[in-house]
Write an enzyme that holds these catalytic residues in place. Sequence first.
Site, PDB file in Angstrom:
ATOM      1  N   ASN A  41      28.051 -20.080  14.899  1.00 31.05           N
ATOM      2  CA  ASN A  41      28.154 -19.320  16.166  1.00 31.05           C
ATOM      3  C   ASN A  41      29.564 -19.345  16.756  1.00 31.05           C
ATOM      4  OD1 ASN A  41      26.820 -19.300  19.544  1.00 31.05           O
ATOM      5  ND2 ASN A  41      26.972 -17.567  18.187  1.00 31.05           N
ATOM      6  N   CYS A  83      32.084 -17.515  14.576  1.00 33.67           N
ATOM      7  CA  CYS A  83      32.748 -16.387  13.880  1.00 33.67           C
ATOM      8  C   CYS A  83      31.866 -15.147  13.871  1.00 33.67           C
ATOM      9  CB  CYS A  83      33.125 -16.764  12.446  1.00 33.67           C
ATOM     10  SG  CYS A  83      34.233 -18.191  12.312  1.00 33.67           S
ATOM     11  N   ARG A  84      30.945 -15.065  12.904  1.00 34.70           N
ATOM     12  CA  ARG A  84      30.234 -13.801  12.670  1.00 34.70           C
ATOM     13  C   ARG A  84      29.317 -13.368  13.800  1.00 34.70           C
ATOM     14  NH1 ARG A  84      27.698 -15.780   7.221  1.00 34.70           N
ATOM     15  NH2 ARG A  84      27.886 -17.702   8.452  1.00 34.70           N
ATOM     16  N   SER A  85      28.385 -14.271  14.223  1.00 35.92           N
ATOM     17  CA  SER A  85      27.403 -13.790  15.209  1.00 35.92           C
ATOM     18  C   SER A  85      28.021 -13.503  16.579  1.00 35.92           C
ATOM     19  CB  SER A  85      26.192 -14.720  15.308  1.00 35.92           C
ATOM     20  OG  SER A  85      26.536 -16.005  15.754  1.00 35.92           O
ATOM     21  N   ASP A 143      30.612 -15.368   5.182  1.00 40.77           N
ATOM     22  CA  ASP A 143      31.159 -16.395   6.076  1.00 40.77           C
ATOM     23  C   ASP A 143      32.696 -16.391   5.988  1.00 40.77           C
ATOM     24  OD1 ASP A 143      31.868 -18.665   7.396  1.00 40.77           O
ATOM     25  OD2 ASP A 143      30.528 -20.009   6.292  1.00 40.77           O
TER      26      ASP A 143
HETATM   27  P1  4NP Z   1      30.044 -18.638  11.398  1.00 42.78           P
HETATM   28  O1  4NP Z   1      31.185 -19.408  10.564  1.00 42.78           O
HETATM   29  O2  4NP Z   1      28.725 -19.098  10.840  1.00 42.78           O
HETATM   30  O3  4NP Z   1      30.314 -17.199  11.091  1.00 42.78           O
HETATM   31  O4  4NP Z   1      30.256 -19.013  12.845  1.00 42.78           O
HETATM   32  C1  4NP Z   1      31.162 -20.788  10.406  1.00 42.78           C
HETATM   33  C2  4NP Z   1      31.676 -21.603  11.392  1.00 42.78           C
HETATM   34  C3  4NP Z   1      31.693 -22.975  11.235  1.00 42.78           C
HETATM   35  C4  4NP Z   1      31.175 -23.522  10.073  1.00 42.78           C
HETATM   36  C5  4NP Z   1      30.658 -22.711   9.078  1.00 42.78           C
HETATM   37  C6  4NP Z   1      30.653 -21.342   9.249  1.00 42.78           C
HETATM   38  N1  4NP Z   1      31.223 -24.930   9.883  1.00 42.78           N
HETATM   39  O5  4NP Z   1      30.803 -25.398   8.814  1.00 42.78           O
HETATM   40  O6  4NP Z   1      31.632 -25.663  10.796  1.00 42.78           O
END
Ligand code: 4NP
Length: 176
Positions: free
Chosen positions: A23, A25-27, A135
Amino acid sequence: MPELPPPRDPSGPYRVCLVCLGNICRSPMAEVVLRAAVAEAGLDVAVDSAGTGDWHIGDPMYARARAELTRRGYDGSAHRARQFDPSWLAGRDLVLAMDASNLASLRRLAARAGAVDRVRLFGDAAGMPGTEVPDPYGGDEAHFARVLDMLEAAAPRIAERLSALLSDEPKSSPSR
Ligand code: 4NP
């Protein structure tokens, strides 16, 4: 293409929650873009977002995600990361997962809550079956630009499907 799930409460906004892993980056990018698309379409749709993981609770959007939004005229500054709480399944009309792994996590929660039909892949809801939003965490600007390209392609298609769904839906029982 399966229909989107009907509103739980036709007198209130249709509630959509977008879900990725962290939560940050993408969402949250999808939240900003979909909110703009439903506003543009004049729809009564509330959009929020969350992550399946707890690592970033309270954090702002990842800097590259926010920078890419800013470059294209959006504002991601208000975001603070949250973890998806299973109790939210009762209050959302539609929960959209960014990738197949997020979808599997949500489906496990939704099975217990009897809400499996409300959980979909974001790409499926956009009429782009099977499309996952990759991701971009730790990636460079180009990764984030690609994610935003996908989100900007998908969001108006989701808004269009929501518009069709919500215009079909009677607001109250017909009077006679
Ligand atoms: P998101 O990206 O799922 O698009 O917000 C990520 C942000 C952090 C992590 C993995 C994906 N992490 O492992 O901390």
